[in-house]
Scaffold this motif. Sequence first.
Motif, PDB file in Angstrom:
ATOM      1  N   UNK A 480       0.827  -1.204   0.000  1.00 11.24           N
ATOM      2  CA  UNK A 480       0.000   0.000   0.000  1.00 11.24           C
ATOM      3  C   UNK A 480       0.864   1.259   0.000  1.00 11.24           C
ATOM      4  N   UNK A 481       0.229   2.346  -0.424  1.00  8.37           N
ATOM      5  CA  UNK A 481       0.790   3.689  -0.333  1.00  8.37           C
ATOM      6  C   UNK A 481       2.166   3.757  -0.996  1.00  8.37           C
ATOM      7  N   UNK A 482       3.177   4.330  -0.285  1.00  7.99           N
ATOM      8  CA  UNK A 482       4.482   4.484  -0.931  1.00  7.99           C
ATOM      9  C   UNK A 482       5.125   3.134  -1.208  1.00  7.99           C
ATOM     10  N   UNK A 483       4.746   2.106  -0.496  1.00 11.94           N
ATOM     11  CA  UNK A 483       5.290   0.770  -0.790  1.00 11.94           C
ATOM     12  C   UNK A 483       4.777   0.218  -2.120  1.00 11.94           C
ATOM     13  N   UNK A 484       3.783   0.882  -2.664  1.00 15.09           N
ATOM     14  CA  UNK A 484       3.149   0.401  -3.897  1.00 15.09           C
ATOM     15  C   UNK A 484       3.541   1.237  -5.108  1.00 15.09           C
ATOM     16  N   UNK A 485       4.062   2.480  -4.853  1.00 13.47           N
ATOM     17  CA  UNK A 485       4.396   3.363  -5.962  1.00 13.47           C
ATOM     18  C   UNK A 485       5.641   2.841  -6.663  1.00 13.47           C
ATOM     19  N   UNK A 486       5.578   2.618  -7.969  1.00  9.74           N
ATOM     20  CA  UNK A 486       6.657   1.996  -8.739  1.00  9.74           C
ATOM     21  C   UNK A 486       7.299   2.993  -9.688  1.00  9.74           C
ATOM     22  N   UNK A 487       8.615   2.798  -9.889  1.00 10.82           N
ATOM     23  CA  UNK A 487       9.382   3.574 -10.855  1.00 10.82           C
ATOM     24  C   UNK A 487      10.067   2.578 -11.795  1.00 10.82           C
ATOM     25  N   UNK A 488       9.997   2.847 -13.099  1.00 12.93           N
ATOM     26  CA  UNK A 488      10.558   1.954 -14.108  1.00 12.93           C
ATOM     27  C   UNK A 488      11.787   2.600 -14.746  1.00 12.93           C
ATOM     28  N   UNK A 489      12.801   1.801 -15.040  1.00  8.26           N
ATOM     29  CA  UNK A 489      13.956   2.297 -15.776  1.00  8.26           C
ATOM     30  C   UNK A 489      14.638   1.121 -16.457  1.00  8.26           C
ATOM     31  N   UNK A 490      15.418   1.460 -17.478  1.00 10.79           N
ATOM     32  CA  UNK A 490      16.129   0.457 -18.264  1.00 10.79           C
ATOM     33  C   UNK A 490      17.459   0.165 -17.601  1.00 10.79           C
ATOM     34  N   UNK A 491      17.756  -1.120 -17.409  1.00  7.26           N
ATOM     35  CA  UNK A 491      19.060  -1.517 -16.882  1.00  7.26           C
ATOM     36  C   UNK A 491      20.082  -1.332 -18.007  1.00  7.26           C
ATOM     37  N   UNK A 492      21.059  -0.481 -17.752  1.00  6.61           N
ATOM     38  CA  UNK A 492      22.008  -0.108 -18.804  1.00  6.61           C
ATOM     39  C   UNK A 492      22.802  -1.322 -19.282  1.00  6.61           C
ATOM     40  N   UNK A 493      22.937  -1.376 -20.612  1.00  9.64           N
ATOM     41  CA  UNK A 493      23.732  -2.428 -21.253  1.00  9.64           C
ATOM     42  C   UNK A 493      24.205  -1.892 -22.589  1.00  9.64           C
ATOM     43  N   UNK A 494      25.522  -1.973 -22.803  1.00  9.84           N
ATOM     44  CA  UNK A 494      26.080  -1.438 -24.042  1.00  9.84           C
ATOM     45  C   UNK A 494      26.267  -2.548 -25.054  1.00  9.84           C
ATOM     46  N   UNK A 495      25.860  -2.255 -26.294  1.00  9.51           N
ATOM     47  CA  UNK A 495      26.065  -3.151 -27.430  1.00  9.51           C
ATOM     48  C   UNK A 495      26.743  -2.339 -28.517  1.00  9.51           C
ATOM     49  N   UNK A 496      27.982  -2.766 -28.854  1.00 15.08           N
ATOM     50  CA  UNK A 496      28.770  -2.054 -29.881  1.00 15.08           C
ATOM     51  C   UNK A 496      28.882  -0.580 -29.519  1.00 15.08           C
ATOM     52  N   UNK A 497      29.248  -0.336 -28.215  1.00 18.41           N
ATOM     53  CA  UNK A 497      29.449   1.037 -27.713  1.00 18.41           C
ATOM     54  C   UNK A 497      28.173   1.877 -27.773  1.00 18.41           C
ATOM     55  N   UNK A 498      27.033   1.208 -27.820  1.00 17.59           N
ATOM     56  CA  UNK A 498      25.762   1.930 -27.843  1.00 17.59           C
ATOM     57  C   UNK A 498      24.952   1.529 -26.623  1.00 17.59           C
ATOM     58  N   UNK A 499      24.556   2.505 -25.819  1.00 14.66           N
ATOM     59  CA  UNK A 499      23.778   2.242 -24.630  1.00 14.66           C
ATOM     60  C   UNK A 499      22.312   1.997 -24.997  1.00 14.66           C
ATOM     61  N   UNK A 500      21.648   1.131 -24.212  1.00 15.40           N
ATOM     62  CA  UNK A 500      20.231   0.848 -24.478  1.00 15.40           C
ATOM     63  C   UNK A 500      19.378   2.093 -24.316  1.00 15.40           C
TER      64      UNK A 500
END
Length: 798
Positions: A480-500
């Motif tokens: 509930x409440x703040x325990x329920x509020x979610x934030x999404x982000x991409x886990x960084x991973x480089x492919x051919x010197x290019x970040x996701x």
Amino acid sequence: MESCKRYVLLVVVFYILRNISASATHYSIPEEMKEGSVVANLATDLSLDVKTLNQRKMRLDIIANKKYLDVNKETGELFVIEKIDREHICPTKSSASCYLKVEIILENPLRIFNIEIEILDMNDNAPQFRRDAIHLDISESTPKGERFSLSNAVDPDVGANSVKTYHFSESEYFHIEIQTGRDGSKSAELILTKPLDREQHAVHNLILTAVDGGTPARSGTASVIVHVLDTNDNAPVFEKVSQSVKIMENSPIGSLVIHLNATDLDEGSNSDISYSYSLYTSEKTQQTFNLNSATGEITVKGMLNYEDFRIYDMEVIATDKGANSLSGQCTIKILVEDMNDNHPEISIKSFQSPVNENIELDTVIAVVSVSDTDSGDNGVVDLHIPDNIPFKLRESSDNYYELVVSEPLDREKVPEYDITFTVTDRGSPPLSDNETMTLELLDVNDNVPQFPQSFYTIRVMENNAPGALLSSLTAFDPDLHENQYLVYFIVEKEIANTSMSMLFSINPENGNLYALKTFDYEIEKEFLFHIEARDSGSPPLSSNVTVHIIIVDQNDNAPVIVSPWRAHGSVVDEKIPRSTDKGSLVAKVIALDTDSVHNSRITYQFLQVTDATLFSLDQYNGEIRTMRMFSYRDPRHQRLVVVAKDNGEPALSATVTIKLSTVETAVKAYSDMTEVSLEYDIFSDLNLYLVIGLGSVSFLLLITILVTIVLKCQKPKPSKAAPPCRNSVISERNSTIADSTLVSNDAYWYSLFLAETRKGKLVVRQPVPKGSRYIVSSIPRGTGQTQTSDSAASTLQV
């Protein structure tokens, strides 16, 4: 005097004419004759001259009826102009005969003929009953053999076409007898053959059928519905003849003791029942209990005391309201039982709410006490709570209990508990009381965010618009409440010197995944990275999901023709001996498409051809072969335009123009030899093949230079001609200027290499399959079709 004579003469003439017209001509015709049917020839029957009928204004007059007939003045025929319905002309049956009277009138001189036309009856009407349903009310006490009149059927037809007989549906209770009236009419009487019982069969549904005597016979039906009337022949019957009832002392006045129910199979007043006490019921019983005469309910009338009176006996009579009333009876024994008339009590001394969901086991939540003012077993009490809750009671002292936590609590499964304490004494019957308290659980951040799937596969069509929404990756956190509020982000991973994060973007609030650039399937085919969802609890919890982005190919690349090789926009010139056999391979068109799957499947076809009877093109492998040998009439120059088309939607294509020149030569290529299949997929990985092709070109160029140097330095030595290798083909690209020939291990070689015979170079046209072997030989000019001692050869291994 003269006028008197004339008058007498006219009277005599009129009398004679009257007597002549009085004699009537008789005809008989059936009813329902078709319009236009001829009845008779009046000119013949009345001895009239047909030629004078028009002059004498012959006409027809039907007496007292509308005009059904007319006369043809040209032929003298009497014919029907409207269908005749006998029942309409003669609606009554007073006479069996029906006549239509007609007068035929002629002028110059005036003559009147009487015509009688008898309308003969046809069976064109079916018998009909006056009512479709005949209802009869018959008492169940009616004796066997009783007769009942039934409505007779009516048939407008007469004679044999009228009603002849009646039929009745099968019944074990009834049959019919047919009666004949003085006028010959038929009627039916219903006879009872078996006594009726309304309780077994209340309604009898029967069918009465009337049949006429016509040919074919016609019939009509009516329903005979017999309603059996009830008589009082059944006495009321109780469900149980003897019954025993227990009742607690101190039952309030008006309490229901028992509801008696007697049934009577009769109906109406014969089934209406009234209840009463018999003479054998004591005054004490009648003063203590009340009997409702209409409903049969026995209720408490006076106070009951177990110590004063324990057993009451009574006899109840049920009587119906028929003319000759019948009755039934039952006996009832009422047992008064001792009553536990003091309820136990419960009191909650302390209660703790709300509590954290991670509260420790055996923690005390509440303290409860119980009591009962009764004595003996009626004063001994037991306290319990429901079994399906994670709590238990622990007795601390006499009549005191503690409520403790017995199992781990989880707010996400059950946010609150309604705990009901029930206290019960051991009396007979036991009495109880209960009290409910609500325990609320406080949330703790003990759940990680959960994605619906552990792995997402997202297909993205290449050439997508930057910023397009790819998918929505939403996780769920049951906290509930703040325990329920979610934030999404991409886990960084480089492919051919290019970040996701340079390729994709995710909305941190709702998990919407977007593409930041336009993808090209031919460059990038897939991406694999992780998305993490983190809640706002303390400490925060997180989970991630694997995302597999698959770039889907579009048909955005047209086929490229790599063989035969040509400069951009130029025409390919090929030479071929005029002595080429039928079925010989002339050229092979090879096109590559950098798209994938069906978008890269290429088919070939002629767009233009000088002579369609001379060449054939395989639509799948691009081989151009001769369909027949060249003749002296065929032109020396042939122009072939081949189009290579892929299988995409819409399809893309490329074309190549091949100019074939036929030359005279003494060298004849071997006829089609068995080709060794090269099992490789030219379209599986274009980048790999481009690297292999470039390496092969460099390698083959080096080998060609070495072979050329060896051939120039080697002196010819007499030797036996070496036999051609198995599955080999010798081909001459240009017999008029050839200094050397390339010999391959199948007929596919010239789609791979271009032999520049004057310069002694071997040029790679397209990627060469790994593991292939080729024989490169130098044949002096004009030496014929096979290798000689003067030729030099070397093996090329790829």
